[in-house]
Enzyme design. Structure first.
Site: not given
Lengths: 136, 213
Positions: A37, A39, A63, A106
């Protein structure tokens, strides 16, 4: 997708955002990213003379779940010894924040950042680094 | 995987014209009957997709047994996914590389530290710029953001060019019935592993600069 209340709280009021001096002998820095993603996360710890983590800071560009995971991680790190901090698992973060399956990475990122920061501190201070195990 | 590229395309319909369940291991390339490589003929891909889609139209299955109807819907979904993935050059190369050498996230979590340093600098400058009140400071930051924008755009273009070059080398090997050279696969993984970091940074920079206008 709806975020849990705890994620929203950490996202709106992130704890311990900021930076510590990465060249400081008592500071350990972990910079990691999630290629799926994009991040990126920086997590730092400052260890006092008694071996306790006296401060922890993070900076995450990503995010809401990634920000919440790192914010929570810094809260948990404070007051722990380096070895105790090693025991923090991504699954605990998932549970605390009630992360859905698509956001588990995450929490993995936050665990990675913790472990990298701890090893950076160990390396700087001539302590043996802890071998990384595979992910879940 | 030499065999896969030479394999006969998977047929959704058997000899009696009945729909077959599509096994999970049939990849997008085999499903749409195109060679498993970097470059794909867009016209061939599109015509294969429409041909299959036409044959699987729900109108043909209105009176079919439930099991057949379910199979036709499954097949439609698989074919859609395959087409969406293969027609997009980036999605296709990501798929191809992962098919060949496993998920990207498994070993691309730590790109070069210099890149990460630049990303954090750019992201922090973008953040600061958005909440910065001081006009002089804002002007300095704007210059930095524009400079960073230039750097990251150039990086993105460079990676795109490198991908094309590596993809050509990949296809050359496939044409000769050889597996993709490991060095080519490794370099492609590294580029694709960094792609989203660069994209996100560019998005932040662009957003910060646009909001200030």
């Amino acid at each position: 997708m709806a975020y849990s209340d705890k994620v929203v709280d950490h996202y709106n009021n992130p704890r311990n955002v900021g930076s510590l001096d990465k060249n400081d002998q008592t500071v350990g820095t972990g910079i990691v990213g999630a290629p799926e993603c994009g991040d990126v996360m920086k997590l730092q710890i400052k260890v006092d003379e008694g071996g306790l983590i006296e401060d922890a800071k993070f900076k995450t560009f990503g995010c809401g779940s990634a920000i919440a995971s790192s914010s929570l991680a810094t809260e948990w790190l404070k007051g722990k010894t380096v070895d105790e901090a090693e025991e923090i698992k991504n699954t605990q973060i998932v549970e605390e924040l009630n992360l859905p399956p698509v956001k588990i990475h995450c929490s993995v990122l936050a665990e990675d950042a913790i472990k990298t920061a701890l090893n950076d501190f160990r390396e700087k201070n001539g302590m043996p680094v802890v071998e990384r195990k595979g992910h879940h | 995987m030499i065999e896969a590229t030479k394999e006969k395309p998977f047929s959704v319909f058997n000899e009696d014209g009945e729909i077959e369940a599509i096994p999970a291991e049939v990849d997008h390339f085999a499903l749409l009957g195109v060679q498993r490589k970097f470059k794909v003929d867009a016209e061939v891909l599109e015509s294969r997709f429409y041909e299959l889609n036409r044959k699987l139209h729900p109108d043909f299955f209105m009176d079919a047994p439930v099991a057949v109807r379910i199979r036709s819907l499954d097949a439609t979904a698989r074919i859609n996914e395959a087409y969406q993935t293969l027609k997009d050059p980036i999605a296709r190369v990501v798929y191809l590389v992962q098919l060949e050498s496993g998920k990207l996230e498994e070993n691309e979590r730590t790109p070069p530290p210099e890149l990460f340093e630049e990303i954090f600098e750019a992201q922090e400058a973008a953040e600061e710029f958005q909440c910065c009140a001081d006009e002089e400071e804002a002007e300095n930051l704007r210059e930095r953001l524009n400079a960073a924008m230039g750097c990251f755009s150039a990086l993105k273009d460079g990676q795109r060019t490198a991908l094309d070059r590596l993809g050509a080398a990949w296809d050359e090997a496939v044409e000769k019935n050889e597996p993709a050279p490991p060095e080519v696969v490794r370099k492609m993984r590294s580029i694709l592993g960094q792609r989203n970091y660069i994209e996100n940074t560019l998005t932040s920079l662009r957003r910060a600069l646009e909001e200030s206008e």
